[in-house]
Write an enzyme that holds these catalytic residues in place. Sequence first.
Site, mmCIF file in Angstrom:
data_model
loop_
_atom_site.group_PDB
_atom_site.id
_atom_site.type_symbol
_atom_site.label_atom_id
_atom_site.label_comp_id
_atom_site.label_asym_id
_atom_site.label_seq_id
_atom_site.Cartn_x
_atom_site.Cartn_y
_atom_site.Cartn_z
ATOM 1 N N LYS A 120 0.830 -1.215 0.000
ATOM 2 C CA LYS A 120 0.000 0.000 0.000
ATOM 3 C C LYS A 120 0.859 1.258 0.000
ATOM 4 O O LYS A 120 0.640 2.174 -0.806
ATOM 5 C CB LYS A 120 -0.912 -0.021 1.226
ATOM 6 N N THR A 121 1.825 1.325 0.913
ATOM 7 C CA THR A 121 2.669 2.524 1.021
ATOM 8 C C THR A 121 3.464 2.733 -0.262
ATOM 9 O O THR A 121 3.611 3.866 -0.746
ATOM 10 C CB THR A 121 3.617 2.400 2.223
ATOM 11 N N ASP A 146 -4.646 7.947 2.752
ATOM 12 C CA ASP A 146 -4.134 6.663 3.232
ATOM 13 C C ASP A 146 -5.056 6.107 4.315
ATOM 14 O O ASP A 146 -5.720 6.869 5.025
ATOM 15 C CB ASP A 146 -2.722 6.884 3.796
ATOM 16 N N GLU A 147 -5.094 4.768 4.471
ATOM 17 C CA GLU A 147 -5.867 4.093 5.532
ATOM 18 C C GLU A 147 -7.319 4.594 5.569
ATOM 19 O O GLU A 147 -7.881 4.891 6.625
ATOM 20 C CB GLU A 147 -5.205 4.306 6.904
ATOM 21 N N GLN A 154 -9.622 -4.594 7.124
ATOM 22 C CA GLN A 154 -8.843 -4.198 8.298
ATOM 23 C C GLN A 154 -9.464 -2.999 9.029
ATOM 24 O O GLN A 154 -8.767 -2.265 9.721
ATOM 25 C CB GLN A 154 -7.400 -3.881 7.897
ATOM 26 N N ARG A 203 -0.498 -10.773 10.315
ATOM 27 C CA ARG A 203 0.745 -10.211 10.871
ATOM 28 C C ARG A 203 1.894 -11.210 10.717
ATOM 29 O O ARG A 203 3.059 -10.837 10.843
ATOM 30 C CB ARG A 203 0.599 -9.893 12.367
#
Length: 648
Positions: A37-38, A226-227, A257, A603
Site C-alpha cells: 500500500k505505502t 491513506d488508511e 482491516q 501479521r
Amino acid sequence: MTGSAIRYEAELNEQQLAAVTAPDGAALVIAAAGTGKTRTLTYRVAWLVEQHVDADRILLLTFTNRAAREMLQRAQQLVGSRVGGLWGGTFHHMANRLLRRHADCLGYGHDYSILDQDDSVSLVKACLRDLPGGGKDLPKADVLLSLFSYAANTSRPLTTILAQRLGKFAGSEEAVLHVHRAYEKRKRVQNAMDFDDLLVNGLALFREHPQVLESYQRRFRYVLVDEYQDTNIIQAAWVDAVSGLHGNLMVVGDDFQSIYSWRGADFRNILSFPERHPGTTIFKLEINYRSVPEILQVANRCIAGNPEQFQKELQARREPYRKPWFFRVRDGSEQSACVVERIQSLQREGYRLDEMAVLYRAHFQAMELQLLLTRAGIPFLLTSGVRFFEQAHVKDVAALVRLVVNPSDELAFGRLMGLLPRVGPKTAAKIWNGIGQRFPAPTPDALPVVRKALPAEAAKKWEPVEDTLLSLGVEDCRTQPQKLIERFITVFYEEYAAKTFENYESRVEDLNELARFAERFEDTRSLLSELALLTNLDAERGREEVENEERIRLSTVHQAKGLEWKVVFVLWMTDGMFPSARSLLDETGEAEERRLFYVATTRAKDELFFMAPQMNRGRDGAPQYHSPSRFISELPRDLLQRGDYSAW
C-alpha cells in the site's frame, strides 16, 4: 512510461502499476494486507509529479505524521526536490493549517490555542467543580471527555451517546449535558480548540463558507488518502468536499482491516465510496509479499464469512512452507507453558526473539504468559508499555491485599485511601498517623477506627469495604486472597473504575483474571511474594540491559495493526474470548471481530500458532468450559495442523 526516470513496470507489479498510473477521476484502491500500500501511494505521488503536476497541487492525508514523512521521503528519493511543495500530513494537521488562516470565519482568533489531553481534562474538571456538589456523583473528567469525543467523531447527538454509554451513571444525563455546554463555552471564551474541534471546525469552515472551500478545491487538483477504512464521518465528508471540483480523489485502504469502530471509525465510508463518487475506478491489490501461502489460506477463508465487503483474495508470492498450528490446551497455565516451550524451540531453530510476537484480544489474556516468560528468563516488550501487575487498577486492588499481609505498609495505605473521595496524600498521612501507623486487623473492635477517621463522604464509600473485611475475618483475608479480591471488586472497585476509567469494563476483566490467578496460592502472603519477585526482576537485571536486549513482543491485535513478525502466536482462540463476548452483543460486532482475526492472522510471515484453552475458572471458582473460536471451527480441517503439547 517513455522518458521517465523511474522504471515503473520493473518496480511495480501489474496491480500496483494500474493504480499508480490511474487516469483522472475518483479511484478506490483496495489494498489487502501485505500488498504494498505505502509503495503504491508513494509511486502515485512520483507519477503525478512526472506528469508535470505541481507538488503544491497535491494533498496527501494520512493518520500519522510518521506515515506522511515516510511517504514524502520515499517520493523524494524517486523524483527529488520536486515534491517539496506537496501538502502532506494528518487530518488534524491539515485542518489546523487551514483554520490558522481562516479561524475568524468561525469566530476564533487566528492565535487560538490547541488544548492537549491534560488541558482538556483540566477544563472539564473546572466545569464539574461548578456543579452543585462539585459533580462528585458523575464520572471523572477524562471519562466525560471520552464521551464528548466519541459524539464529536461520530457526528451523533451527545444525548444518544450518553443513553448508550453512561452505564452505571444512567440518570445523570442532564448533569453531563450541562458540563458539556460549560466546556464548549469555556473553550470559546479562552479562544481554544481541542483535537476534536480541529476536525469539527475544519468541516464547518467548508460547509459554512463556500468561498473558502472553493479556494482549496481550486488549489488541490489531486487528493490522496491513506488508511481510508479508518476515517470517521467528519473526515470522509471533509475529503469529499475538498476534492469536489476536480474529482481526482484516490483513497487507499482495506475494508478487511477496519477495526476501530470503538473510536469513531466507520467502515461504511469505504464501502459507500463508489456510490458517493459515481464513475469510481476500483483497483485491487491482492498480491501478498509478506506471508507464506498456508497462512494466507486461513486469512482468506475466514474473512470470506463477512457479508458486507469488497470481496478479494490474498495471492501469495512466497513459496509454500508450513500450515499454521492449532493447539487445544487444558487451561491458561498450559497455554502459557506451551507458548514458552515453543518460543525456546524456535530460538534453537534460529529465530530471534524480536522476530516473534504474541497477540491477544484483551490485555488480561496475557497475564499468565507474562509470569511464565519472566520465570523462564525470556525478555518481552509490551506494546502498551505497562506490564499487567504494574497497571494502575491492578496496583489499586493489590494495595488492600498488601495491607492485610503487612499492616505497616504506609504506601499501600496511602494508595487505598486515595481511592476515596476527598482523601488526598495529606489527609491519608494524617489518618495514618491518627490510627497509630498500622492498619487494624479485620475485627469488630479494631477495624472501625479507619472509618471513624475518614471524612463523612469517604467514610460512606469505605463502609462496604469494612463490612467485607469483617465478614471474611482475619483468617480468610490471609488465606483466601481470591475471595478478598473478588469482594473488593464487587463492593467498591467496580463502581470506582466506572467513574474513573473510560475502558472500565476491560479493567474489571483484568481484575477478575487477577482473582482467578490468586486462587492457586495457599495464602495471601504467597501471592504477594510472587508478584513482588516478578515485578522486580527487570530492575535487578539493570535498565540498560533490558533496553538493549532483543525481546519478544506482546500486544493486543488492535495495537499490532500495521506490524509484522516471522512468528505469531494468538492466545485464547475460544468463543467468548476471541470473538469477545461483549462484542457479540452488538449486531455488527461479529463482523468486526472477524476483521480483527484477519488482522491477527496476516501479521505472521512464516509461522502462526493458534492457542485454545479448554477451560478457566469463573469468579465463583467453578470451571468455565470454552469451545474453540468460531473463526477456527469454520475452517476446513486441512488448513491447520493440530499440535500436541504433551508430546514436547
